[in-house]
Design an enzyme around this catalytic site. Structure first.
Site, mmCIF file in Angstrom:
data_model
loop_
_atom_site.group_PDB
_atom_site.id
_atom_site.type_symbol
_atom_site.label_atom_id
_atom_site.label_comp_id
_atom_site.label_asym_id
_atom_site.label_seq_id
_atom_site.Cartn_x
_atom_site.Cartn_y
_atom_site.Cartn_z
ATOM 1 N N SER A 186 0.735 -1.172 0.008
ATOM 2 C CA SER A 186 -0.011 0.054 -0.093
ATOM 3 C C SER A 186 0.580 1.216 -0.006
ATOM 4 C CB SER A 186 -0.786 0.043 0.969
ATOM 5 O OG SER A 186 -0.322 -0.116 2.363
ATOM 6 N N HIS A 214 -5.413 -4.618 -1.332
ATOM 7 C CA HIS A 214 -5.734 -3.521 -2.448
ATOM 8 C C HIS A 214 -5.482 -4.023 -3.817
ATOM 9 C CE1 HIS A 214 -4.867 0.224 0.179
ATOM 10 N NE2 HIS A 214 -4.394 -0.687 0.637
ATOM 11 N N LYS A 246 -12.315 -1.625 0.957
ATOM 12 C CA LYS A 246 -11.416 -0.952 0.003
ATOM 13 C C LYS A 246 -12.400 -0.825 -1.491
ATOM 14 C CE LYS A 246 -7.338 -0.908 2.603
ATOM 15 N NZ LYS A 246 -6.651 -1.769 3.364
HETATM 16 C C1 LIG Z 1 -6.631 -2.262 4.647
HETATM 17 C C2 LIG Z 1 -5.989 -3.497 4.957
HETATM 18 C C3 LIG Z 1 -6.179 -4.419 5.642
HETATM 19 C C4 LIG Z 1 -7.076 -3.995 6.966
HETATM 20 O O1 LIG Z 1 -8.542 -4.476 6.222
HETATM 21 P P1 LIG Z 1 -9.761 -3.841 7.133
HETATM 22 O O2 LIG Z 1 -11.087 -4.567 6.251
HETATM 23 O O3 LIG Z 1 -9.928 -2.487 6.839
HETATM 24 O O4 LIG Z 1 -9.565 -3.978 8.410
HETATM 25 C C5 LIG Z 1 -5.588 -5.538 5.770
HETATM 26 N N1 LIG Z 1 -4.427 -5.724 5.015
HETATM 27 C C6 LIG Z 1 -3.846 -4.953 4.103
HETATM 28 C C7 LIG Z 1 -3.065 -5.013 3.076
HETATM 29 C C8 LIG Z 1 -4.676 -3.665 3.946
HETATM 30 O O5 LIG Z 1 -4.172 -2.773 3.084
#
Ligand SMILES: *Cc1c(COP(=O)(O)O)cnc(C)c1O
Length: 398
Positions: A186, A214, A246
Site C-alpha cells: 500500500s 489493495h 477498499k
Molecule cells: C486495509 C488493509 C487491511 C485491513 O482491512 P480492514 O478490512 O480495513 O480491516 C489488511 N491488509 C491490508 C494489506 C490492508 O491494506
C-alpha cells in the site's frame, strides 16, 4: 505523595504532538466521493481506498436500505450462536463464485481476518515467513502465533528461497511452513511476485497466504484480484484474503480457498467466533458490490484509464512516482517536511492527499500517496495534475 496511575496518557500524547506524529483527524461532511466536503472545503479526494466509487453506488445504497427493512439493523449475535442470517450465507456463496474458489468466509474486518486466522494456521513447531513490508494486521497476526518467525527482503523471491533453504536445515524439522505476503503493497503500489512465491511454496511444501486488500477490484479479470491476475491455481495459493472496505466500498474481511480451509477457519479464528457479525445492511451492500463488479466492468476499466493518464502526466511533469504498478501512485519528495508542505499546499489548491512520512516510510522517502478513483472525470484528473504541478513548482520539487 499520591501517584496518578493515568498520568502517562497525557504525557505520551503530548510527546506525539510535539514530534508531530499525532493524527489530526479531518472530517468529511457527507459521502466519500471524488468531490468531498472536508471541513467545509470542497476537495478532490485523492487518498480514499474507495477505488471504484462503490461506496455511493445507488445499487449498494438501495440494497443496504432494503436489508434494514427486511432484516433490521443488527444481527443480534456472533456468527456461531445466532448471528448467521441467510444474507451472510448468500454473501459467502456469491464471493466464492466471484473468486472462483470452492468456498469463502466473511469476517468483520480484514484486520480481524489476519489477526484471527494467521495464529491458527501456524503455531508451535511451525514457521511463518513474511515479506518485510507486510501490513500491520499481518504483523499482529504473526505476533499472536507461537510459531517461529522469519522475514524475507521485500518482494524478493531469491531471499525467500534462502529463508526456505535455512528452514529445511532446522531440527527438529518444521511441522508446517506458512509464507505470507501482501498482494499489492500500500505504500509503493508494487505487486508481490506471487507467481514465483507460489512456485517456491510448491517446491518446499509450504502454505501460501496472500492479503489482497489493495488488489481486489483492481487486478485480474473483472477485478477478481491477484490470484486471477497471475492465473494461479488454488493448489498453490491456499489462502486468498481480502477486504470489503477498499474497492468494494463497504466493510468486512474475507478469505477464499478450499472448503477445508473455510471449515477450519471458522471453527478456529477467535476474532470470528467471539465478535458480533455484520449488520444486514453491510452484508447486503457487499453482495450488491460483487454484483456490480460482475455486471458493470466499466468501473475497473475506468480506474485503469484514470491511473494510466495520471501516472503518465505526473512522470512527464518530472515527479518521482516510484515503481507503482497499480492505482496507488506515490509522489516521492524526500524529507517529511517537504511532504507535509506539499500536502498542505494541495489542500489549499483543492486536492486532498495526505503525506506518508517516517516511520511509515524511510526518512528520505517521504511522499504524498495518491489513490486513483474510477468515479473521477477527465476534468477531475486534469485538475489534480494541474494542482500537483503548480504546488510542485512553488515548492521547488519540480
Ligand atoms: C486495509 C488493509 C487491511 C485491513 O482491512 P480492514 O478490512 O480495513 O480491516 C489488511 N491488509 C491490508 C494489506 C490492508 O491494506
Amino acid at each position: 505523595m499520591e501517584r496518578d496511575p493515568v498520568s502517562f496518557l497525557r504525557g505520551e500524547y503530548d510527546q506525539l504532538v510535539s514530534a508531530e506524529l499525532d493524527w489530526k483527524l479531518r472530517t468529511l461532511y457527507g459521502p466519500s466521493q471524488p468531490w468531498c466536503n472536508v471541513e467545509g472545503k470542497r476537495l478532490l479526494m485523492f487518498c480514499s481506498n474507495n477505488y471504484l466509487g462503490l461506496s455511493t453506488h445507488p445499487k449498494l445504497k438501495e440494497a443496504a436500505i432494503e436489508a434494514v427493512r427486511t432484516h433490521g439493523v443488527g444481527s443480534g449475535s456472533v456468527r456461531p450462536i445466532a448471528g448467521t442470517m441467510d444474507l451472510h450465507l448468500q454473501l459467502e456463496e456469491r464471493l466464492a463464485r466471484f473468486k472462483q474458489a470452492e468456498a469463502s468466509l466473511v469476517y468483520q474486518t480484514g484486520f480481524a481476518t489476519n489477526s484471527g486466522l494467521i495464529p491458527q494456521l501456524a503455531g508451535e513447531g511451525d514457521l511463518i515467513i513474511s515479506d518485510e513490508l507486510n501490513h500491520g494486521s499481518i504483523i499482529d497476526g504473526v505476533r499472536l502465533s507461537k510459531g517461529d518467525k522469519a522475514v524475507y527482503r521485500h518482494g524478493d523471491p531469491a531471499d525467500l528461497e534462502r529463508v526456505l533453504g535455512e528452514a529445511e536445515k532446522h531440527a527438529p524439522s518444521y511441522r508446517r511452513i506458512l509464507i505470507i505476503t501482501d498482494g499489492v503493497f500500500s505504500m509503493d503500489g508494487d505487486i508481490a511476485p506471487l507467481d514465483r512465491i507460489a512456485a517456491l511454496g510448491r517446491a518446499h511444501g509450504a502454505m501460501v497466504y496472500v492479503d489482497d486488500a489493495h488488489g481486489e477490484g483492481v487486478l485480474g479479470e473483472g477485478g477478481r484480484g491477484i490470484v486471477s491476475h497471475f492465473h494461479l491455481s488454488r493448489k498453490d495459493v491456499h489462502v486468498e484474503m481480502g477486504t470489503f472496505s477498499k474497492a468494494f466500498g463497504v466493510v468486512g474481511g474475507h478469505i477464499s480457498g478450499s472448503r477445508d480451509l473455510v471449515n477450519f477457519a471458522y471453527n478456529k479464528s477467535r476474532t470470528w467466533l467471539l465478535s458480533g457479525s455484520h449488520p444486514p445492511a453491510v452484508v447486503a451492500a457487499c453482495i450488491a458490490a460483487i454484483e456490480v463488479l460482475e455486471k458493470e466492468p466499466q468501473h475497473v476499466r475506468r480506474l485503469w484509464e484514470n491511473t494510466t493518464r495520471f501516472k503518465k502526466a505526473m512522470a512527464g511533469a518530472g515527479f518521482d512516482i516510484g515503481h507503482s504498478e497499480t492505482p496507488i501512485t506515490p509522489v516521492i519528495v524526500g524529507e517529511s517536511r517537504r511532504a507535509k508542505q506539499l500536502s498542505d499546499r494541495l489542500f489549499e489548491l483543492g486536492v486532498f492527499a495526505l503525506p506518508i512520512i517516517f516511520p511509515m516510510v524511510a526518512k528520505d522517502r517521504a511522499r504524498i500517496r495518491t489513490i486513483m478513483n474510477a468515479a473521477m472525470t477527465d476534468e477531475d484528473v486534469g485538475f489534480a495534475i494541474d494542482a500537483f504541478t503548480k504546488a510542485g513548482r512553488e515548492l521547488k520539487i519540480l
